[in-house]
Motif scaffolding. Structure first.
Motif, PDB file in Angstrom:
ATOM      1  N   LYS A  78       4.697   8.504   5.462  1.00  0.00           N
ATOM      2  CA  LYS A  78       5.422   8.390   7.103  1.00  0.00           C
ATOM      3  C   LYS A  78       4.299   7.217   8.452  1.00  0.00           C
ATOM      4  O   LYS A  78       4.690   6.119   9.046  1.00  0.00           O
ATOM      5  CB  LYS A  78       5.962   9.571   7.955  1.00  0.00           C
ATOM      6  CG  LYS A  78       6.372  10.821   7.281  1.00  0.00           C
ATOM      7  CD  LYS A  78       8.193  11.249   7.940  1.00  0.00           C
ATOM      8  CE  LYS A  78       6.314  12.640   7.828  1.00  0.00           C
ATOM      9  NZ  LYS A  78       6.286  13.291   7.040  1.00  0.00           N
ATOM     10  N   THR A  79       3.149   8.209   8.648  1.00  0.00           N
ATOM     11  CA  THR A  79       2.358   6.800   9.241  1.00  0.00           C
ATOM     12  C   THR A  79       2.091   6.004   8.879  1.00  0.00           C
ATOM     13  O   THR A  79       1.838   4.548   9.441  1.00  0.00           O
ATOM     14  CB  THR A  79       1.002   8.305  10.131  1.00  0.00           C
ATOM     15  OG1 THR A  79       1.653   9.384  10.318  1.00  0.00           O
ATOM     16  CG2 THR A  79       0.044   7.257  11.191  1.00  0.00           C
ATOM     17  N   ASP A 117       0.531  -1.035  -0.197  1.00  0.00           N
ATOM     18  CA  ASP A 117       0.043  -0.013  -0.290  1.00  0.00           C
ATOM     19  C   ASP A 117       0.987   1.541  -0.153  1.00  0.00           C
ATOM     20  O   ASP A 117       0.220   2.365   0.074  1.00  0.00           O
ATOM     21  CB  ASP A 117      -1.510   0.386   1.362  1.00  0.00           C
ATOM     22  CG  ASP A 117      -2.264  -1.112   1.288  1.00  0.00           C
ATOM     23  OD1 ASP A 117      -2.122  -1.342  -0.019  1.00  0.00           O
ATOM     24  OD2 ASP A 117      -1.978  -2.097   2.646  1.00  0.00           O
ATOM     25  N   ALA A 131      -3.641  10.616  -3.843  1.00  0.00           N
ATOM     26  CA  ALA A 131      -4.529  10.618  -3.860  1.00  0.00           C
ATOM     27  C   ALA A 131      -6.011  11.131  -3.245  1.00  0.00           C
ATOM     28  O   ALA A 131      -6.292  10.276  -3.980  1.00  0.00           O
ATOM     29  CB  ALA A 131      -4.182   9.609  -1.184  1.00  0.00           C
ATOM     30  N   SER A 184      -0.053  12.137  -0.181  1.00  0.00           N
ATOM     31  CA  SER A 184      -1.726  12.431  -0.333  1.00  0.00           C
ATOM     32  C   SER A 184      -2.613  13.086  -1.541  1.00  0.00           C
ATOM     33  O   SER A 184      -3.235  13.486  -1.139  1.00  0.00           O
ATOM     34  CB  SER A 184      -1.511  13.052   1.761  1.00  0.00           C
ATOM     35  OG  SER A 184      -0.862  14.322   1.606  1.00  0.00           O
ATOM     36  N   PRO A 212       8.106  15.396   4.913  1.00  0.00           N
ATOM     37  CA  PRO A 212       8.156  16.127   5.022  1.00  0.00           C
ATOM     38  C   PRO A 212       6.253  15.842   4.910  1.00  0.00           C
ATOM     39  O   PRO A 212       6.313  14.875   4.716  1.00  0.00           O
ATOM     40  CB  PRO A 212       7.829  16.930   3.395  1.00  0.00           C
ATOM     41  CG  PRO A 212       8.984  16.269   1.922  1.00  0.00           C
ATOM     42  CD  PRO A 212       9.588  15.330   3.531  1.00  0.00           C
ATOM     43  N   PRO A 213       5.410  16.867   5.413  1.00  0.00           N
ATOM     44  CA  PRO A 213       3.967  16.166   5.653  1.00  0.00           C
ATOM     45  C   PRO A 213       3.674  14.974   5.022  1.00  0.00           C
ATOM     46  O   PRO A 213       3.274  15.972   3.137  1.00  0.00           O
ATOM     47  CB  PRO A 213       3.391  17.546   6.146  1.00  0.00           C
ATOM     48  CG  PRO A 213       4.340  18.340   6.760  1.00  0.00           C
ATOM     49  CD  PRO A 213       5.456  17.972   5.005  1.00  0.00           C
TER      50      PRO A 213
HETATM   51  P1  ADP Z   1       2.551  11.586   6.595  1.00  0.00           P
HETATM   52  O1  ADP Z   1       2.878  10.925   8.519  1.00  0.00           O
HETATM   53  O2  ADP Z   1       4.029  11.472   6.271  1.00  0.00           O
HETATM   54  O3  ADP Z   1       1.867  13.364   7.239  1.00  0.00           O
HETATM   55  P2  ADP Z   1       0.125  10.135   6.008  1.00  0.00           P
HETATM   56  O4  ADP Z   1       1.481   8.507   5.807  1.00  0.00           O
HETATM   57  O5  ADP Z   1      -0.566  10.149   7.046  1.00  0.00           O
HETATM   58  O6  ADP Z   1       1.192  11.177   6.032  1.00  0.00           O
HETATM   59  O7  ADP Z   1      -0.163   9.390   5.123  1.00  0.00           O
HETATM   60  C1  ADP Z   1      -1.673  10.567   4.647  1.00  0.00           C
HETATM   61  C2  ADP Z   1      -1.765   9.766   3.590  1.00  0.00           C
HETATM   62  O8  ADP Z   1      -1.934   9.785   1.990  1.00  0.00           O
HETATM   63  C3  ADP Z   1      -2.027   7.657   3.572  1.00  0.00           C
HETATM   64  O9  ADP Z   1      -3.096   7.849   3.772  1.00  0.00           O
HETATM   65  C4  ADP Z   1      -2.893   7.596   1.938  1.00  0.00           C
HETATM   66  O10 ADP Z   1      -3.605   7.242   1.821  1.00  0.00           O
HETATM   67  C5  ADP Z   1      -1.658   8.482   1.280  1.00  0.00           C
HETATM   68  N1  ADP Z   1       0.031   8.806   0.354  1.00  0.00           N
HETATM   69  C6  ADP Z   1       1.119   9.458   1.594  1.00  0.00           C
HETATM   70  N2  ADP Z   1       2.873   8.559   1.181  1.00  0.00           N
HETATM   71  C7  ADP Z   1       1.431   7.590   0.382  1.00  0.00           C
HETATM   72  C8  ADP Z   1       2.428   6.692  -0.617  1.00  0.00           C
HETATM   73  N3  ADP Z   1       3.862   6.850  -0.847  1.00  0.00           N
HETATM   74  N4  ADP Z   1       1.381   5.706  -0.907  1.00  0.00           N
HETATM   75  C9  ADP Z   1       0.395   5.859  -0.551  1.00  0.00           C
HETATM   76  N5  ADP Z   1      -0.213   6.236   0.094  1.00  0.00           N
HETATM   77  C10 ADP Z   1       0.172   7.487   0.484  1.00  0.00           C
END
Ligand code: ADP
Length: 637
Positions: free
Chosen positions: A221-222, A176, A384, A381, A216-217
């Motif tokens: 990462k999450t 994913d 998506a 994000s 970056p945001p």
């Molecule tokens: P962060 O923690 O880096 O701020 P998130 O992990 O919360 O970002 O990402 C938010 C959403 O963006 C995820 O739930 C996903 O749907 C999408 N997303 C971000 N990066 C990716 C990726 N590398 N591959 C697939 N989906 C991603």
């Protein structure tokens, strides 16, 4: 940030309702008790103290009707009440011996008297009721208020909130997460370890206790942390750094302790701390100390030292400001592994688009390479979001599958907002915006001698753009030459130059261009060593690389002034160049702007056609490759 679906939290939500009803009940009880005592007092009437002599004289004057002697107090009911609506009684203390008093009362026939021996049980109960009950009530109320303030009961202030975010199975796998191959690779061995710790420990290998995900945001990462848990099939404890820090010193530390305790019980498992910079900020005292945060950080450090990695506990933390973290957090044995989760490159963007389009019906026109090319700089994000917007647009247009057109429209929606149909520009404003945008595009066309734009439009958008240029992107660039940067500066200022040439005045529309141009010029002087005056001297360093990339000057005040002059000169030169280019091509500027004012949107092809006509250039042969747009300059409100 990713949201953490959890069930426990729902259960917790019932709590406050119960608490509230208990609170209301206790308040009612108190009011009732106060009320009862008030009314009984009213009905009981007054009890006034008198002197013993007065009592004796009342006896003499036959003013006493009844006397009750109890516990050394004499309660006297007078024969005549001073107030006919309220009963008044008097009391005084026994001074003579009990027998003498009885003897004295015997003398007065008309006076009835009663000697009451107190019952120890009744006395105890009455004491309890009068003293203990209000105390208990007050205590109960206090506890409830404390709880309402989110501090738990008095003994367990700050009970761990982490439990609320536990996920037994995240259901997310590395499949994913797209476009982060290096990050996935570094985390793969961690997954392997959580799967089978024995394999590593028998050989004597120690695995990292923690890994810091930096980027970056919105880059995933999450999502990556969840994928690690999902791949290893272990529970996922997630908390945000700010969840720890509370108003009271020590609460955060106790939360950290509880979290680790809980996690240890569930090992192997993953603890994910999002925005770890909220607790992990360097303790060097910049910006004032914060005892609570420091204590929380200390506790976290202690806990990280305290557990054995062989137990299968792994801490993942995410931040986009790694430079502010306390060095103690980063030393080996704690977050010793740093996994960079940066903005995806071209291939990464294609992959992310594909992952998110997995369950979306697409028609044959869709070409993700094109979309990825035109979204340089977008994070996971954003992408998506674009796929989702495109699907919504397709439904809105009554189609069964998403087309490339929907996707392009979605790109625009995500980057510059929706079309703002109700914003009507006055004819004069339309002219200014048109000239401004054409100014940008024409300068680029003249400098590159090629089709500069895919599209220019003057339809206002919800995110503040009154018009914008979608440039034809080239391949992704990781390096820029000085010449290219100078050409970009001229391009940024082309809009303002057109306004000045045509209208002999300037507007607020160039604010965004000026900001970008100044930032670039400043970086050229202070960071890239591209000014003749300062040569290779580094005068600024970049802060928060993963957020706004702000640069901080590191030079004396005099040098800073000189830097300003240098930047000013560079901008001035670029502006003059833009004005020169546009003045020399005034006819093309007017013709193209006219077209745009009339049609609201002009494509790259139409743009070049007018341009060549004006310049008397021949039409080139049709090429196969379609250009792909990318939004660059826009006029701000
Ligand atoms: P962060 O923690 O880096 O701020 P998130 O992990 O919360 O970002 O990402 C938010 C959403 O963006 C995820 O739930 C996903 O749907 C999408 N997303 C971000 N990066 C990716 C990726 N590398 N591959 C697939 N989906 C991603």
């Amino acid at each position: 940030m990713g949201n953490n679906p959890n069930n426990n939290r729902q259960k917790k939500n019932n709590g406050p309702k119960n608490k509230q009803s208990i609170l209301v009940f206790l308040l009612c009880l108190m009011v009732t008790l106060v009320g009862i005592s008030f009314f009984t007092n009213i009905f009981k009437g007054d009890t006034k103290e008198i002197t013993y002599n007065k009592f004796l004289s009342m006896l003499e004057d036959d003013e006493v009707d009844e006397v009750v002697i109890q516990n050394g107090t004499i309660t006297i009911t007078p024969r005549e009440q001073p107030d006919k609506y309220r009963e008044t009684k008097y009391y005084t203390h026994v001074i003579e011996s009990g027998d003498a008093l009885v003897e004295r009362l015997e003398k007065y026939d008309k006076v009835t008297y009663e000697l009451q021996v107190p019952d120890p049980a009744t006395e105890l109960i009455s004491n309890l009721v009068t003293l203990m009950l209000p105390t208990l009530l007050l205590f109960g109320l206090l506890m409830l208020f404390m709880r309402k303030m989110g501090k738990g009961n008095l003994m367990g202030v700050g009970k761990n909130k982490a439990k609320a975010y536990v996920q037994k199975e995240t259901g997310v796998t590395f499949r994913d997460v797209a476009g982060q191959d290096e990050a996935k690779e570094s985390l793969q061995e961690v997954v392997d370890f959580l799967h089978d710790p024995g394999k590593y420990t028998t050989i004597g290998a120690k695995l990292p206790k923690g890994a810091l995900l930096v980027g970056p945001p919105g880059t995933g990462k999450t999502l990556l942390a969840k994928a690690v848990a999902g791949e290893a099939h272990v529970p996922f404890f997630s908390l945000s750094g700010s969840d720890f820090v509370e108003m009271f010193v020590g609460v955060g530390a106790s939360r950290v302790r509880d979290l680790f305790e809980e996690a240890k019980k569930n090992a192997p498992c993953i603890i994910f701390i999002d925005e770890v910079d909220a607790i992990g900020k360097s303790r060097d005292g910049h910006g004032g100390g914060n005892d609570e945060r420091e204590q929380t950080l200390n506790q976290l450090l202690a806990e990280m030292d305290g557990f054995e990695a062989s137990k299968g506990l792994l801490i993942l933390a995410a931040t986009n400001r790694p430079e502010v973290l306390d060095p103690a957090l980063l030393r080996p044995g704690r977050f010793d592994r740093r996994v960079i989760v940066d903005r995806p490159d071209l291939k990464g963007r294609v992959d992310i688009l594909k992952v998110h389009a997995k369950n979306v019906s697409l028609d044959e026109t869709v070409d993700f390479d094109e979309i990825a090319l035109s979204t340089s700089g977008a994070v996971g994000s954003d992408l998506a979001n674009m796929i989702n917007e495109a699907a919504i647009l397709a439904v809105k247009h009554g189609r069964k599958a998403v087309s490339q057109k929907d996707l392009f429209e979605a790109v625009e929606v995500v980057l510059v907002g929706k079309e703002k149909k109700d914003r009507i520009l006055s004819p004069e404003e339309r002219r200014i915006v048109s000239y401004h945008e054409v100014g940008h595009a024409l300068v680029s066309a003249l400098q590159k001698d090629a089709e500069p734009v895919q599209k220019i439009t003057i339809v206002p958008r919800t995110m503040g753009a009154l018009g914008y240029v979608m440039q034809v992107p080239e391949e992704e660039k990781y390096l820029n030459t000085k010449k290219e940067l100078e050409a970009m500066l001229v391009g940024y200022l082309g809009g303002r130059a057109a306004e000045e040439i045509v209208f002999d005045t300037v507007t607020t529309g160039a604010a965004n261009d000026i900001e970008k141009a100044t930032k670039m010029a400043r970086a050229m002087v202070t960071q890239y060593g591209m000014s003749r005056k300062f040569g290779l001297m580094g005068l600024a360093s970049q802060q928060s690389k993963y957020l706004d990339g702000r640069a901080v000057l590191e030079c004396g005040d005099d040098t800073a002034t000189e830097v300003d002059h240098e930047v000013m000169e560079l901008l001035h030169k670029s502006y003059e160049e833009a004005k020169r280019l546009l003045t020399e091509n005034r006819e093309a500027l007017d013709k193209i702007a006219e077209f745009l004012i009339e049609k609201e949107t002009i494509t790259g092809k139409e743009f070049m056609k007018i341009f060549r006509q004006v310049k008397g250039l021949p039409e080139p042969e049709e090429t196969e490759k379609k250009p792909v747009p990318r939004i660059t300059e826009k006029t701000q409100e």
